[in-house]
Design a protein around this motif. Structure first.
Motif, PDB file in Angstrom:
ATOM      1  N   ALA A 134       0.827  -1.596   0.308  1.00  0.00           N
ATOM      2  CA  ALA A 134       0.229   0.010  -0.314  1.00  0.00           C
ATOM      3  C   ALA A 134       0.600   1.128   0.286  1.00  0.00           C
ATOM      4  O   ALA A 134       0.550   2.471  -0.237  1.00  0.00           O
ATOM      5  CB  ALA A 134      -1.378   0.005   1.223  1.00  0.00           C
ATOM      6  N   SER A 135       2.067   1.395  -0.119  1.00  0.00           N
ATOM      7  CA  SER A 135       3.162   2.485   0.774  1.00  0.00           C
ATOM      8  C   SER A 135       3.356   2.545  -0.611  1.00  0.00           C
ATOM      9  O   SER A 135       3.939   3.857  -0.935  1.00  0.00           O
ATOM     10  CB  SER A 135       4.828   2.134   1.260  1.00  0.00           C
ATOM     11  OG  SER A 135       4.772   1.213   1.061  1.00  0.00           O
ATOM     12  N   GLY A 136       3.158   1.682  -2.443  1.00  0.00           N
ATOM     13  CA  GLY A 136       3.848   1.829  -3.331  1.00  0.00           C
ATOM     14  C   GLY A 136       4.929   1.000  -3.809  1.00  0.00           C
ATOM     15  O   GLY A 136       5.251   1.282  -4.508  1.00  0.00           O
ATOM     16  N   VAL A 137       6.292   1.088  -2.398  1.00  0.00           N
ATOM     17  CA  VAL A 137       6.767   0.380  -2.874  1.00  0.00           C
ATOM     18  C   VAL A 137       6.771  -1.248  -3.588  1.00  0.00           C
ATOM     19  O   VAL A 137       6.420  -1.812  -2.845  1.00  0.00           O
ATOM     20  CB  VAL A 137       7.861   0.444  -1.510  1.00  0.00           C
ATOM     21  CG1 VAL A 137       9.795  -0.552  -1.785  1.00  0.00           C
ATOM     22  CG2 VAL A 137       8.255   1.635  -0.526  1.00  0.00           C
ATOM     23  N   GLY A 138       7.541  -1.847  -4.533  1.00  0.00           N
ATOM     24  CA  GLY A 138       7.049  -2.863  -4.947  1.00  0.00           C
ATOM     25  C   GLY A 138       8.730  -3.626  -6.157  1.00  0.00           C
ATOM     26  O   GLY A 138       9.684  -3.022  -5.546  1.00  0.00           O
ATOM     27  N   MET A 139       7.912  -4.802  -5.679  1.00  0.00           N
ATOM     28  CA  MET A 139       9.049  -4.937  -6.545  1.00  0.00           C
ATOM     29  C   MET A 139       8.633  -6.218  -7.394  1.00  0.00           C
ATOM     30  O   MET A 139       7.764  -6.929  -7.356  1.00  0.00           O
ATOM     31  CB  MET A 139      10.503  -6.304  -5.931  1.00  0.00           C
ATOM     32  CG  MET A 139      11.289  -7.107  -5.715  1.00  0.00           C
ATOM     33  SD  MET A 139      12.544  -7.887  -4.376  1.00  0.00           S
ATOM     34  CE  MET A 139      13.570  -9.324  -6.012  1.00  0.00           C
ATOM     35  N   LYS A 140       9.511  -6.807  -8.690  1.00  0.00           N
ATOM     36  CA  LYS A 140       9.435  -7.142  -9.347  1.00  0.00           C
ATOM     37  C   LYS A 140      10.756  -8.737 -10.204  1.00  0.00           C
ATOM     38  O   LYS A 140      11.878  -7.910 -10.140  1.00  0.00           O
ATOM     39  CB  LYS A 140       8.760  -6.699 -11.484  1.00  0.00           C
ATOM     40  CG  LYS A 140       7.902  -5.810 -11.091  1.00  0.00           C
ATOM     41  CD  LYS A 140       7.288  -4.998 -12.324  1.00  0.00           C
ATOM     42  CE  LYS A 140       6.151  -4.618 -12.140  1.00  0.00           C
ATOM     43  NZ  LYS A 140       5.736  -3.866 -12.722  1.00  0.00           N
TER      44      LYS A 140
END
Length: 221
Positions: free
Chosen positions: A74-80
């Motif tokens: 929800a904070s917007g931080v992600g990984m792919k």
């Protein structure tokens, strides 16, 4: 006994709860790829070889395809991360000189009755070169969300899992066509390492649209 109100006045209303968990994305990507050929002569003696390479090699139709799975909070931080296959193609055109082909003519009993001579004029031959990569992208990023519109920026690296090179170029020693390959291959010019290293860190920016597969959770109060 005190008077207690068990129900509120008016109709019951539903409260909406915002999703605060993790967001998962599956991306299937594919399209054309392009590799820029850059040759630079380090000495005056190698200028002729550079010109020969520039004239004989041209970019072909290359492509890449793969899949990525991403997770963001929800904070917007992600990984792919995922798996990609890329094939870089180019064409090597070289001159084949004229020649005389002589064939022996045999009689019914196996005796030589004559010879046939054929003149073959010089012509251009084209050979396809292929560079193949299997890579694992590792990206981290940040996303902004406005309802169903999501915009994000990612930064990361591509880790090489497999690499293969096959083709031909002009030899720098003889100026004649020669097959190239990787270090350790036999009877080829070993101009590529046996395993490609991790690519440079790169910035990737993009816009994407996402539609929830399920409606928002609702509860009766």
């Amino acid at each position: 006994m005190p008077n207690e109100r068990l129900f509120a006045d008016g109709a019951l209303k539903c409260a909406t709860f915002k999703q605060k968990g993790l967001f998962f994305d599956l991306e299937i990507l594919g399209g054309p790829a392009y590799a820029h050929l850059l040759l630079e002569a380090k000495t005056d003696e190698s200028s002729a070889y550079e010109a020969l390479r520039q004239q004989s090699e041209s970019a072909g139709i290359s492509w890449t395809a793969g899949a990525r799975i991403g997770v963001s909070g929800a904070s917007g931080v992600g990984m792919k991360t995922g798996l990609f296959y890329t094939q870089i193609n180019d064409k090597f055109t070289y001159r084949v000189g004229s020649r005389m082909d002589v064939s022996v003519i045999f009689g019914p009993n196996g005796e030589i009755v004559g010879r046939d001579t054929v003149f073959v004029a010089a012509y251009d031959e084209t050979r396809s070169n292929h560079l193949r990569f299997v890579e694992i992208p590792v990206l981290v990023g940040y996303e902004w969300k406005w309802n169903r519109l999501r915009a994000g920026v990612q930064v990361g690296a591509h880790l090489n899992l497999l690499f293969d090179a096959r083709g031909a170029i002009y030899s720098p020693a003889t100026m004649e066509p020669i097959a190239f390959g990787q270090e350790g291959d036999r009877d080829v010019l070993p101009i590529f390492k046996s395993q490609a290293s991790t690519s440079l860190w790169q910035c990737i920016a993009g816009l994407q649209l996402a539609k929830p597969l399920q409606p928002a959770s609702r509860a009766v109060v």
